[in-house]
Design a protein around this motif. Structure first.
Motif, PDB file in Angstrom:
ATOM      1  N   GLY A   1       0.828  -0.978   0.111  1.00  0.00           N
ATOM      2  CA  GLY A   1      -0.091  -0.056  -0.100  1.00  0.00           C
ATOM      3  C   GLY A   1       0.863   1.232   0.016  1.00  0.00           C
ATOM      4  O   GLY A   1       0.346   2.340   0.172  1.00  0.00           O
ATOM      5  N   ALA A   2       2.194   0.955   0.011  1.00  0.00           N
ATOM      6  CA  ALA A   2       3.098   2.287   0.009  1.00  0.00           C
ATOM      7  C   ALA A   2       3.590   2.642  -1.284  1.00  0.00           C
ATOM      8  O   ALA A   2       3.721   1.643  -2.233  1.00  0.00           O
ATOM      9  CB  ALA A   2       3.999   2.188   1.036  1.00  0.00           C
TER      10      ALA A   2
ATOM     11  N   SER B   1      -1.171  -5.304  -9.455  1.00  0.00           N
ATOM     12  CA  SER B   1      -1.921  -4.218  -9.922  1.00  0.00           C
ATOM     13  C   SER B   1      -3.397  -4.267  -9.448  1.00  0.00           C
ATOM     14  O   SER B   1      -4.061  -3.085  -9.938  1.00  0.00           O
ATOM     15  CB  SER B   1      -2.269  -4.479 -11.610  1.00  0.00           C
ATOM     16  N   ASN B   2      -3.785  -5.034  -8.687  1.00  0.00           N
ATOM     17  CA  ASN B   2      -4.929  -5.090  -8.273  1.00  0.00           C
ATOM     18  C   ASN B   2      -5.142  -4.479  -6.779  1.00  0.00           C
ATOM     19  O   ASN B   2      -4.056  -4.435  -6.329  1.00  0.00           O
ATOM     20  CB  ASN B   2      -5.755  -6.692  -8.172  1.00  0.00           C
ATOM     21  N   GLY B   3      -6.238  -4.262  -6.096  1.00  0.00           N
ATOM     22  CA  GLY B   3      -6.233  -3.533  -4.817  1.00  0.00           C
ATOM     23  C   GLY B   3      -6.530  -2.120  -4.750  1.00  0.00           C
ATOM     24  O   GLY B   3      -5.842  -1.464  -5.803  1.00  0.00           O
ATOM     25  N   VAL B   4      -6.761  -1.716  -3.329  1.00  0.00           N
ATOM     26  CA  VAL B   4      -6.949  -0.129  -3.134  1.00  0.00           C
ATOM     27  C   VAL B   4      -6.029   0.135  -2.344  1.00  0.00           C
ATOM     28  O   VAL B   4      -6.173  -0.740  -1.100  1.00  0.00           O
ATOM     29  CB  VAL B   4      -8.153   0.288  -3.083  1.00  0.00           C
ATOM     30  N   THR B   5      -5.220   1.219  -2.006  1.00  0.00           N
ATOM     31  CA  THR B   5      -4.140   1.293  -1.031  1.00  0.00           C
ATOM     32  C   THR B   5      -5.160   2.268  -0.067  1.00  0.00           C
ATOM     33  O   THR B   5      -6.047   3.053  -0.328  1.00  0.00           O
ATOM     34  CB  THR B   5      -2.984   2.016  -1.442  1.00  0.00           C
ATOM     35  N   HIS B   6      -4.833   2.044   1.322  1.00  0.00           N
ATOM     36  CA  HIS B   6      -5.235   2.679   2.492  1.00  0.00           C
ATOM     37  C   HIS B   6      -4.244   3.065   3.676  1.00  0.00           C
ATOM     38  O   HIS B   6      -3.116   2.375   3.372  1.00  0.00           O
ATOM     39  CB  HIS B   6      -6.614   2.264   2.972  1.00  0.00           C
TER      40      HIS B   6
ATOM     41  N   ASP C   1       1.498   0.828   8.754  1.00  0.00           N
ATOM     42  CA  ASP C   1       0.566   1.939   8.745  1.00  0.00           C
ATOM     43  C   ASP C   1      -0.221   1.943   7.327  1.00  0.00           C
ATOM     44  O   ASP C   1      -1.173   2.758   7.100  1.00  0.00           O
ATOM     45  CB  ASP C   1       0.890   3.370   9.338  1.00  0.00           C
ATOM     46  N   THR C   2       0.461   1.555   6.286  1.00  0.00           N
ATOM     47  CA  THR C   2      -0.253   1.471   4.964  1.00  0.00           C
ATOM     48  C   THR C   2      -0.746   0.089   4.818  1.00  0.00           C
ATOM     49  O   THR C   2      -0.285  -1.007   5.159  1.00  0.00           O
ATOM     50  CB  THR C   2       0.374   1.820   4.002  1.00  0.00           C
ATOM     51  N   LEU C   3      -1.681  -0.091   3.915  1.00  0.00           N
ATOM     52  CA  LEU C   3      -2.295  -1.672   3.532  1.00  0.00           C
ATOM     53  C   LEU C   3      -2.832  -1.534   2.237  1.00  0.00           C
ATOM     54  O   LEU C   3      -3.185  -0.174   1.623  1.00  0.00           O
ATOM     55  CB  LEU C   3      -3.229  -1.880   4.566  1.00  0.00           C
ATOM     56  N   ARG C   4      -2.950  -2.714   1.508  1.00  0.00           N
ATOM     57  CA  ARG C   4      -3.591  -2.746   0.393  1.00  0.00           C
ATOM     58  C   ARG C   4      -5.041  -3.692   0.583  1.00  0.00           C
ATOM     59  O   ARG C   4      -4.640  -4.825   1.393  1.00  0.00           O
ATOM     60  CB  ARG C   4      -2.472  -3.323  -0.780  1.00  0.00           C
TER      61      ARG C   4
ATOM     62  N   SER D   1      -0.638  -5.711   5.064  1.00  0.00           N
ATOM     63  CA  SER D   1       0.153  -4.738   5.531  1.00  0.00           C
ATOM     64  C   SER D   1       1.580  -4.592   4.933  1.00  0.00           C
ATOM     65  O   SER D   1       2.208  -3.671   4.501  1.00  0.00           O
ATOM     66  CB  SER D   1       0.094  -4.267   6.939  1.00  0.00           C
ATOM     67  N   TYR D   2       2.128  -5.898   4.893  1.00  0.00           N
ATOM     68  CA  TYR D   2       3.654  -5.941   4.647  1.00  0.00           C
ATOM     69  C   TYR D   2       4.067  -7.347   4.646  1.00  0.00           C
ATOM     70  O   TYR D   2       3.229  -8.293   4.916  1.00  0.00           O
ATOM     71  CB  TYR D   2       4.676  -5.398   5.764  1.00  0.00           C
TER      72      TYR D   2
END
Length: 577
Positions: A30-31, A51-56, A69-72, A159-160
């Protein structure tokens, strides 16, 4: 034993660049971009990896660390996978972390499955920050780590992700067909986590406080020899726990297990004495399982480490292990520095049949839209790729390809090795070119739907004469239909340019050759006229004869070279006329 001191092991949940032949990959899901953390680990964002997924980003009050602290988040597909290149046969540690952090303001942490290389790993409960770890020998040149949705409206995320190469001799008390699933890794009496660079393999050793009545003891040895198979870092051997008296025991009980209790366990214990003993001192103890002697005597050595392992034993939540002093031999109490506790997985799968994997890869190479799918195509069931169906063989075979309305364009690649296929549905795309002959030779194919494409040419006899195959080919305007001539597909099918392209250069070459021969013939004829007959000359008592050279003579002596030089024709432009 006069007293028992209980120590409860509180198990925390243990949540793709090659260095010296060992993979060392750290992905910040997500980063964007990359950064180096306080442990000198370089983390890379995952934009180029999936390529898929949305980052938050998690809410600030749920912040754990920069990478957590970031995730997909994945809201589509059965499963979504990260693929990482490794060396086939390499032993790796894989760690995946999850921090929901109420990113969606719904206070509804999802539950979903985690997979590796087509194997079920664990069901993730993301109600709190958690990470999981497994150690195993990879069977292919790429490993995959996937999250899979199992409940409606509960979208998996990650997240990682970390992958670390291990020495082949580490954790080798189980066969290569099993994985070790980490439940806990503790360093007793430590005050903070130990990981890379203190541990070159980046295992995370969490601090564990002593139980009631146990003491923290420390080692002032500058260098500790860790030459044992699993190479614990020196930092976790600097501290230990021990009871105050030589006749007292350390009792270790199992707490929460992150993996099914039906799995057998694998335990590593590490012992290093914290003091150099004199001739009157000794430290000797043994391991008991449920109060039954389980090991030979253990004698830890100052400046060295003793590793004791237990492999493939069955436990339950009431199982206890005791470090029990052997009264007749010891003057010092037992101690322990560190422990690792694993569950042993079910046998690992070899994955989807290799011929089918190869065939699916050819389709993905031909059509970019299919490259978004990764991981094992069929496993674990029921999380196969959306556009295929598989059977239940140990190495599953793909039985159905359904790519209708996938907006495919271009010609079909060769996937003839997928000989378990029973159904192929390619209708409503923009596929062009001739229908491949191999489709009619697939031995188990029963249904072939090629409708509403732009195929051209005639239907191969392997298909038209296959009585077991149900073909649907309507809606292909350029396809030859039995009894009618082949329609034009709008492209120039006139062969005249090809014919002219071949014949004109050949004629020009022949004309050039004839012209050269005529010129040479005329020049030689002129010479013949100027020197006709034989003329005797006398010079310095020697005589010589000058003879006129004719065109015939020239051909006899040089014809082979002329032919080599002038008559070699070029290779034809087309193999067939």
């Amino acid at each position: 034993m006069d007293n028992y001191f209980w120590l409860l092991i509180h198990l925390f949940a243990l949540c793709t660049i090659s260095v010296s032949g060992k993979v060392f990959v750290s992905i910040d899901c997500g980063a964007k971009g990359s950064f180096t953390d306080e442990n000198l680990i370089v983390w890379k964002g995952d934009d180029d990896l999936i390529s898929n997924g949305v980052t938050h980003v998690v809410q600030s009050n749920y912040s754990v660390s920069r990478v957590a602290d970031t995730l997909r988040v994945f809201t589509t597909r059965k499963k979504n996978c990260y693929s990482i290149e490794v060396e086939e046969g390499e032993k790796v540690l894989v760690r995946a972390g999850f921090n929901y952090g109420n990113y969606d303001n719904k206070s509804n942490p999802p539950i979903f499955d985690l997979h590796f290389d087509g194997n079920y790993w664990v069901t993730v409960n993301s109600s709190e920050w958690v990470f999981y770890e497994t150690i195993y020998v990879v069977k292919k040149k790429v490993i995959s780590v996937c999250v899979a949705q199992t409940m409606a409206n509960q979208f998996p995320f990650i997240s990682y992700l970390e992958v670390r190469g291990l020495d082949s001799q580490m954790y080798n008390k189980i066969g290569p067909n099993y994985a070790l699933l980490n439940n806990a890794r503790f360093g007793f009496a430590m005050t903070e986590n130990i990981r890379f660079p203190a541990d070159p393999y980046d295992r995370i050793w969490a601090p564990q406080a002593p139980g009631a009545g146990l003491l923290n003891v420390s080692n002032d040895k500058t260098i500790i020899n860790v030459d044992v198979p699993d190479e614990p870092p020196q930092a976790v051997l600097k501290n230990a726990i021990a009871p105050p008296y030589s006749n007292q025991s350390i009792i270790l009980s199992l707490g929460t297990m992150w993996y099914p209790i039906r799995y057998p366990v694998y335990i590593n214990w590490y012992f290093s004495d914290v003091q150099e003993r004199n001739s009157t001192q000794s430290r000797v103890f043994r391991v008991l399982k449920d109060n039954v002697p389980f090991s030979l005597p253990i004698v830890p050595i100052f400046g060295n480490v003793t590793e004791y392992y237990i492999s493939n034993i069955t436990v339950n939540l009431n199982t206890i292990f005791t470090l029990d002093p052997i009264a007749t031999f010891t003057t010092l109490p037992p101690l322990i520095n560190a422990v690792e506790l694993f569950s042993i997985s079910d046998p690992l799968t070899d994955g989807t049949n290799g011929n089918d994997v190869e065939g699916l890869a050819s389709l993905q190479n031909a059509f970019a839209v299919l490259q978004e799918w990764s991981g094992d195509p069929c496993l674990p069931a029921p999380h196969s790729w959306e556009w295929i169906e598989c059977n239940n063989d140990p190495a599953p075979r793909v039985t159905t390809i359904n790519l209708s309305s996938f907006n495919l364009s271009g010609s079909l690649p060769d996937f003839s090795k997928m000989d378990a296929l029973q159904i192929i549905d390619l209708h409503n795309n923009s596929l062009t070119g001739r229908i491949p002959n191999f489709l009619g030779n697939l031995p188990n194919l029963k249904q072939l739907n090629l409708a509403d494409n732009q195929f051209s040419g005639s239907i191969p006899k392997s298909i038209s004469k296959n009585s077991q195959l149900n073909l649907t080919d309507t809606g292909n305007a350029f396809l030859c239909i039995k009894g009618k001539s082949c329609p034009s597909n709008g492209k120039n099918t006139n062969k005249l340019p090809i014919i002219l392209g071949i014949t004109i250069p050949v004629l020009l070459i022949l004309c050039a050759i004839v012209s050269v021969l005529i010129v040479r013939h005329r020049r030689k004829a002129d010479v013949s006229q100027q020197h006709s007959g034989n003329t005797s000359r006398r010079s310095n008592g020697l005589s010589s004869v000058v003879r006129g050279t004719t065109a015939t003579d020239n051909f006899d002596h040089k014809g082979a070279n002329d032919k080599e030089r002038f008559y070699r024709s070029p290779s034809p432009l087309l193999a067939d006329g």
